[in-house]
Enzyme design. Structure first.
Site, PDB file in Angstrom:
ATOM      1  N   LYS A 129       0.829  -1.208   0.000  1.00 53.59           N
ATOM      2  CA  LYS A 129       0.000   0.000   0.000  1.00 53.59           C
ATOM      3  C   LYS A 129       0.872   1.270   0.000  1.00 53.59           C
ATOM      4  CE  LYS A 129      -3.896  -2.279   2.248  1.00 53.59           C
ATOM      5  NZ  LYS A 129      -5.042  -2.079   3.168  1.00 53.59           N
ATOM      6  N   TYR A 155     -12.240  -2.872  -4.202  1.00 56.50           N
ATOM      7  CA  TYR A 155     -12.737  -3.078  -2.835  1.00 56.50           C
ATOM      8  C   TYR A 155     -14.267  -3.079  -2.766  1.00 56.50           C
ATOM      9  CZ  TYR A 155      -8.153  -2.744  -0.532  1.00 56.50           C
ATOM     10  OH  TYR A 155      -6.876  -2.977  -0.075  1.00 56.50           O
ATOM     11  N   ASN A 203      -2.059   0.005   6.607  1.00 56.73           N
ATOM     12  CA  ASN A 203      -1.578  -1.262   7.183  1.00 56.73           C
ATOM     13  C   ASN A 203      -0.637  -2.010   6.225  1.00 56.73           C
ATOM     14  OD1 ASN A 203      -3.559  -2.121   5.415  1.00 56.73           O
ATOM     15  ND2 ASN A 203      -4.552  -3.521   6.840  1.00 56.73           N
ATOM     16  N   HIS A 216      -1.950  -5.544   1.482  1.00 56.95           N
ATOM     17  CA  HIS A 216      -3.221  -6.259   1.297  1.00 56.95           C
ATOM     18  C   HIS A 216      -2.876  -7.629   0.739  1.00 56.95           C
ATOM     19  CE1 HIS A 216      -7.192  -7.410  -0.119  1.00 56.95           C
ATOM     20  NE2 HIS A 216      -6.586  -7.819  -1.226  1.00 56.95           N
ATOM     21  N   GLU A 261      -9.049 -11.404  -7.667  1.00 55.01           N
ATOM     22  CA  GLU A 261      -8.132 -10.270  -7.499  1.00 55.01           C
ATOM     23  C   GLU A 261      -6.947 -10.343  -8.469  1.00 55.01           C
ATOM     24  OE1 GLU A 261      -9.209  -9.327  -2.821  1.00 55.01           O
ATOM     25  OE2 GLU A 261      -7.143  -9.791  -3.350  1.00 55.01           O
TER      26      GLU A 261
HETATM   27  P1  CMP Z   1      -7.184  -4.907   3.339  1.00 50.47           P
HETATM   28  O1  CMP Z   1      -6.599  -6.246   3.550  1.00 50.47           O
HETATM   29  O2  CMP Z   1      -6.621  -4.075   2.244  1.00 50.47           O
HETATM   30  O3  CMP Z   1      -8.757  -5.080   3.095  1.00 50.47           O
HETATM   31  C1  CMP Z   1      -9.666  -4.027   3.350  1.00 50.47           C
HETATM   32  C2  CMP Z   1      -9.037  -2.902   4.123  1.00 50.47           C
HETATM   33  O4  CMP Z   1      -9.942  -2.040   4.793  1.00 50.47           O
HETATM   34  C3  CMP Z   1      -8.180  -3.453   5.232  1.00 50.47           C
HETATM   35  O5  CMP Z   1      -7.043  -4.077   4.707  1.00 50.47           O
HETATM   36  C4  CMP Z   1      -7.939  -2.213   6.079  1.00 50.47           C
HETATM   37  O6  CMP Z   1      -6.836  -1.459   5.612  1.00 50.47           O
HETATM   38  C5  CMP Z   1      -9.209  -1.390   5.844  1.00 50.47           C
HETATM   39  N1  CMP Z   1     -10.050  -1.293   7.036  1.00 50.47           N
HETATM   40  C6  CMP Z   1     -10.316  -0.162   7.711  1.00 50.47           C
HETATM   41  N2  CMP Z   1     -11.120  -0.409   8.763  1.00 50.47           N
HETATM   42  C7  CMP Z   1     -11.371  -1.743   8.760  1.00 50.47           C
HETATM   43  C8  CMP Z   1     -12.128  -2.615   9.612  1.00 50.47           C
HETATM   44  N3  CMP Z   1     -12.789  -2.181  10.671  1.00 50.47           N
HETATM   45  N4  CMP Z   1     -12.146  -3.941   9.312  1.00 50.47           N
HETATM   46  C9  CMP Z   1     -11.493  -4.415   8.222  1.00 50.47           C
HETATM   47  N5  CMP Z   1     -10.745  -3.623   7.390  1.00 50.47           N
HETATM   48  C10 CMP Z   1     -10.685  -2.310   7.659  1.00 50.47           C
END
Ligand code: CMP
Length: 137
Positions: free
Chosen positions: A11, A51, A114, A117, A128
């Site tokens: 990311k 998403y 974070n 992904h 994906e």
């Molecule tokens: P990712 O694995 O990219 O998939 C969806 C993303 O939404 C997740 O990582 C997080 O970066 C973001 N996100 C933000 N808030 C939440 C939440 N409460 N639960 C899950 N994903 C979240």
């Protein structure tokens, strides 16, 4: 055990921190092969579409905004149990809950920023991978 493919996205925070190489090394050292990769800027439309599964969640708009703040590094990983192996390497979605030694525990700042992904199931991995790399689907 089966050979699988999974999608990884480093990311904007991971690209900004200049740790693409460190993250890819973790994949390689775990036995995953990088069979496709590209650096790109996601358009708002691409982020929304990628998403879409989260479109009714309260964090959807913030997630789409964040993913379009800077370049991302998208890759396809292949290997034994690639989907679950990648998820083990990443750690929990919320870095505060991620096991020590995982990518998110070591590098991530917040649940949005974070760092990585990874596809959450073999079925979603196929979708994906096809989204970014139709030739590898
Ligand atoms: P990712 O694995 O990219 O998939 C969806 C993303 O939404 C997740 O990582 C997080 O970066 C973001 N996100 C933000 N808030 C939440 C939440 N409460 N639960 C899950 N994903 C979240």
């Amino acid at each position: 055990m089966a050979t699988e493919r999974t999608l990884s996205i480093i990311k904007p925070d991971g690209v900004e921190k200049n740790i693409i190489g460190q993250i890819l090394t973790r994949f390689e050292e775990a036995g995953l092969k990088i069979i496709g990769a590209r650096m790109m800027m996601l358009s708002e439309q691409q982020a929304k579409s990628f998403y879409e599964v989260h479109k009714d969640r309260p964090f959807y708009n913030d997630l789409v905004s964040y993913m379009t703040t800077g370049p991302v590094f998208v890759s396809v990983l292949e290997g034994e149990s690639a989907v679950s192996k990648n998820r083990e390497l990443m750690g929990a979605t919320d870095p505060k809950e991620a096991n020590p030694g995982t990518i998110r525990a070591d590098f991530a700042e917040s649940i949005d920023a974070n760092t990585v992904h990874g596809s959450d199931s073999v079925e979603n991995a196929a979708k994906e991978v096809a989204f970014f790399f139709p030739d590898l689907a």
